[in-house]
Design an enzyme around this catalytic site. Structure first.
Site, mmCIF file in Angstrom:
data_model
loop_
_atom_site.group_PDB
_atom_site.id
_atom_site.type_symbol
_atom_site.label_atom_id
_atom_site.label_comp_id
_atom_site.label_asym_id
_atom_site.label_seq_id
_atom_site.Cartn_x
_atom_site.Cartn_y
_atom_site.Cartn_z
ATOM 1 N N ARG A 103 0.956 -1.482 -0.284
ATOM 2 C CA ARG A 103 0.051 -0.329 -0.259
ATOM 3 C C ARG A 103 1.090 1.966 0.312
ATOM 4 N NH1 ARG A 103 -4.757 0.734 4.767
ATOM 5 N NH2 ARG A 103 -5.364 -1.036 4.008
ATOM 6 N N HIS A 125 -8.723 -3.177 -6.245
ATOM 7 C CA HIS A 125 -8.380 -2.199 -5.600
ATOM 8 C C HIS A 125 -10.034 -2.109 -4.590
ATOM 9 C CE1 HIS A 125 -5.342 -0.070 -3.392
ATOM 10 N NE2 HIS A 125 -6.388 1.350 -3.309
ATOM 11 N N TYR A 153 -18.617 14.708 -12.091
ATOM 12 C CA TYR A 153 -17.854 15.812 -12.738
ATOM 13 C C TYR A 153 -16.797 16.054 -14.040
ATOM 14 C CZ TYR A 153 -22.380 17.514 -10.014
ATOM 15 O OH TYR A 153 -23.124 17.615 -9.015
#
Length: 857
Positions: free
Chosen positions: A40, A86, A130
């Site tokens: 990670r 993931h 968006y």
């Protein structure tokens, strides 16, 4: 009861194993920490990516989001990453993807963005529904050849998909974009670097595997931040290059402008990496309100997406810009330091890496990719060649093949018959022949198959040769790296500023001759001497410096960028400044107020400048002197050694009496003759040894008699008696000038040698037409003359164009002046960078009809 049972008994009865809680927590926490470290928080040294970034790029590649394809919604990509690879929060994936698209966060962005992705002022991006994304071209090269078995694939979290364990990158991503992350018990903070420099370093390593870190630093000089800035000091960077740990100090980039009102502004054009412009602006405002920083009237962040960073700081009228700038560096994030900690995963383990380690690990991985790619391409080429070989056999026995197939009951029988026909076909070839289209049986197609087969055999030979020769494989790596450099390489954004104790900064500054100009109101700049083209005598001249209406160019000097300049002020102080420290500008720029470069009081101004090659040369400074003269005719001589230890606040060079001021300063070797000239047209000549050396604080002695309050000394020259090549050049206020020899043809002195303190002899015939004498120089015919007017007009001409005349003449017209204009300064230049006029320029420079070319009376 259970507490007294053995582990075996509990296992048999209730399937419960009793364990020590301390040991269990240790084991669990170590497993967790290793998972965070490897899976990670830390990047892999090979492709420089953490798993989340790798998964984002791979998912975008699988979605076909290439740089030349339409954008897709960020939410679509985030969903792909979460659903397949993931299984974490969508925020973490979107944040990682946003950062890869921000050109102020990444030195080279990997994601192409459309929409609001935040800004450098600290505003966050719009929601993922968006915004839209696709891969950058650079990122596509990180995924090149991924389909060619170049990297291992692992099963995803639910074993339903496969994902790459690493990307077969062609870009040294870890060095180029850096990385930061906090794991358990360790962290990484790697700085971005310039792609061109890193690839040059990689190629240097390939050429010499024994290369040292110091040798690599010549290529990879320092970190290179996306927001630019100035790296202040190099020792921390050098330490990080050698050990993998260090500290880099970064300053914002700024400059000082002067408004029309005369007030100065500090304009910040680049802020340090990861510094919010709004936060910086607010912090400056707080410091002003708290009176920690004095001298600032107003601060405003005028940055825009289009024009970039622009934070404007208006200074108060009496503020000294350099002092304010140093306070900003001290109290705000305009100067920020970053700890470098190069920790990455190497072969499954975290490791601290220096510059050489980072490059060698990348090249080793790249070599492995090239080997695996070559093996894959060889296998595929051999498979294809095998089938084409079968086609060629079938075409050689075409009639028999057609007959055999027609007489076979089923495809399986036909296949068996082809294998057993005795032509050497195997099962793969037989199957391919049965699937062959009829059109490929024509004669033309047969030729194409033969050509294709021959090309494949050449490719197979090349690939086999490549696998057998390591040197050729490294040549392939070099070629591919150079392609990346040509496509994406760029100039450094961050400047490197070495501290005085780290190295000689002169080694980094190109040595060239520059023209230094100082205006009447004290604005100074340096300009490359080649910008001033040579003109003919009598020309109109060219603009030598933009000045305000009430200002004009007063001093003009020439020096090398490596030299030290001694600045002598009219109040008798001396200051030091290296030539390269002067602000650079073009011929028409105004320059910068000299008070912001040296700590000069408001009521003092620079009157003379001396160019010294090296103040550290003890033998030189002990054998040379500084000769000073004042407007009232005082002369003084002091050893150069007394001026060889610079002080920021300056030193006293001569004690000036009330009503007088320092006019000129010259450097001599103690064996010269001194000439001083006054406004009324007189000049005196006397040996330098008539003036004994005195300390810096002395007043001096009389050099020439000044008759009245209107007369004053206009210049001083120091000449060698044995140097016959030099002449005295004088110029009057209204543009008249001439040259006069020191001795006549018979060897007699034209300017007789006298004692100091006398009246002297006439050096120019001063009339209303000529105006008062404004300057005196000693020149040779190999030099050029530069004349500057109060209006800012400058003309450069060859000295040999100025005619030689006697002492009592008024000379020739050197420059045509407007009625309200006058000569302000004259200086001589070595003849470099002088361009010949073209025909049109020559016409404009000719003396106008009706105006006599030679005004000798």
């Amino acid at each position: 009861m259970e507490e007294n049972l053995t582990p075996q008994e509990t296992n048999d009865n209730n399937r419960i194993i009793q364990v020590n809680i301390e040991e269990q927590m240790k084991t669990a926490y170590i497993d967790y920490s290793m998972s965070v470290i490897v899976g990670r928080a830390l990047p892999d040294v090979r492709d420089g990516l953490k798993p989340v970034h790798r998964r984002i790029l791979y998912a975008m590649n699988e979605l076909g989001l290439n740089h030349n394809k339409p954008f897709k919604k960020s939410a679509r990509v985030v969903g792909e990453v979460l659903g397949k690879y993931h299984p974490h929060g969508d925020g973490s994936v979107y944040d990682a993807m946003v950062r890869m698209a921000q050109d102020w966060s990444m030195r080279y962005t990997l994601v192409d963005k459309q929409g609001n992705f935040g800004n450098q002022d600290g505003d966050g991006p719009a929601a993922m529904r968006y915004t839209e994304v696709r891969l950058q071209r650079l990122a596509e090269h990180m995924l090149d050849d991924i389909e060619k078995d170049t990297v291992d694939f692992n099963l995803n979290f639910d074993d339903s998909e496969k994902e790459p364990s690493i990307l077969p990158t062609r870009i040294p991503q870890l060095l180029v974009n850096g990385s930061s992350g906090i794991a358990v018990g360790m962290a990484t903070n790697m700085m971005p670097h310039n792609l061109t420099e890193v690839i040059d370093g990689c190629i240097a390593y390939i050429n010499n595997k024994e290369i040292t870190v110091d040798e690599l630093i010549k290529y990879v000089k320092a970190p290179d931040f996306p927001t630019g800035g100035i790296i202040y000091g190099y020792e921390g960077v050098r330490a990080a290059m050698h050990s993998g740990r260090g500290r880099v100090v970064l300053r914002g980039k700024l400059h000082v402008d002067t408004k029309a009102s005369g007030r100065e502004q500090v304009i910040i054009t680049e802020v340090p990496y990861q510094v919010s412009r709004d936060t910086l602006t607010n912090r400056i405002g707080e410091l002003v309100n708290e009176k920690i920083i004095e001298g600032i009237a107003h601060v405003n962040n005028e940055s825009t997406e289009k024009d970039g960073t622009r934070i404007v700081i208006d200074l108060k009228r009496d503020a000294i810009a350099n002092v304010v700038i140093n306070q900003l560096y001290k109290h705000t994030e305009l100067q920020t330091s970053y700890g470098i900690n190069n920790v990455a995963i190497v072969k499954g383990r975290p490791k601290i890496l220096n510059l050489r380690d980072l490059i060698s690990e990348f090249i080793e991985f790249r070599h492995e990719v090239v080997v695996r790619r070559t093996q894959y391409e060889l296998r595929e080429a051999q498979k294809k060649a095998h089938i084409l070989q079968g086609y060629l056999i079938a075409l050689d026995h075409l009639d028999e093949v057609i007959s055999l197939i027609r007489n076979s009951a089923t495809p399986e029988v036909a296949k068996e018959n082809l294998i057993n026909a005795g032509w050497g076909l195997d099962e793969i070839q037989a199957k391919a022949i049965l699937e062959l289209r009829l059109q490929r049986l024509t004669g033309m197609e047969r030729n194409k198959i033969k050509e294709e087969y021959d090309e494949l055999m050449k490719l197979i030979a090349y690939l086999q040769d490549l696998l057998a020769d390591e040197g050729k494989r490294y040549e392939v790596i070099k070629t591919e790296l150079l392609e990346i450099k040509d496509k994406f390489g760029d100039e450094r954004k961050s400047e490197i500023q070495y501290l005085a104790d780290e190295m000689r900064i002169e080694d980094l500054i190109e040595e060239e001759d520059v023209v230094i100009t100082i205006s009447h109101q004290g604005y100074i700049k340096r300009t490359s001497a080649s910008e001033y083209r040579q003109q003919n005598r009598g020309g109109r001249g060219a603009i030598g410096g933009k000045t305000k209406q009430e200002d004009w160019i007063e001093h003009l000097f020439v020096a090398s960028t490596h030299h030290t300049m001694l600045y002598f002020t009219e109040k008798g102080r001396c200051y030091w400044l290296k030539v390269y420290q002067l602000p650079e500008g073009d011929k028409t720029s105004k320059g910068r107020a000299i008070q912001n470069l040296i700590q000069l009081p408001q009521d003092d101004k620079v009157r003379a400048i001396i160019d010294v090659k090296n103040l550290d040369d003890e033998e030189f400074v002990k054998k040379h002197y500084i000769v000073l003269c004042t407007k009232k005719g005082i002369i003084k001589k002091t050893l150069l050694e007394d001026f060889s230890r610079p002080r920021a606040t300056g030193v006293n060079a001569i004690t000036i009496v009330e009503g007088d001021e320092l006019l000129e300063a010259k450097m001599t070797d103690g064996e010269s003759e001194i000439m001083m000239a006054v406004k009324s047209g007189r000049a005196i000549r006397f040996p330098e040894n008539k003036v004994r050396p005195t300390g810096r604080g002395a007043i001096g002695v009389a050099g020439i008699e000044v008759d009245n309050t209107n007369d004053e000394v206009v210049g001083m020259i120091c000449v060698k008696r044995e140097d016959k090549s030099r002449t005295v050049l004088v110029v009057s206020e209204k543009g008249f000038g001439k040259r006069t020899a020191f001795t006549d043809e018979s060897g007699e002195d034209v300017y007789r040698i006298t004692n100091r303190g006398g009246k002297g002899v006439k050096t120019i015939n001063v009339t209303d037409k000529t105006g008062a004498l404004v300057g005196i120089l000693d020149v040779s015919e190999e030099e050029d003359l530069m004349i500057t007017c109060k209006s800012g007009i400058t003309i450069r001409m060859a000295v040999d164009q100025v005619s030689q005349q006697g002492r009592a003449t008024q000379g020739v017209k050197l420059i045509r002046l407007d009625e309200d204009d006058a000569i302000a300064a004259i200086t001589q230049l070595s003849r470099y960078g002088a361009e010949s006029n073209n025909e049109e320029e020559q016409k404009s420079d000719e003396v106008q009809p009706g105006e006599p070319e030679n005004n000798i009376q």
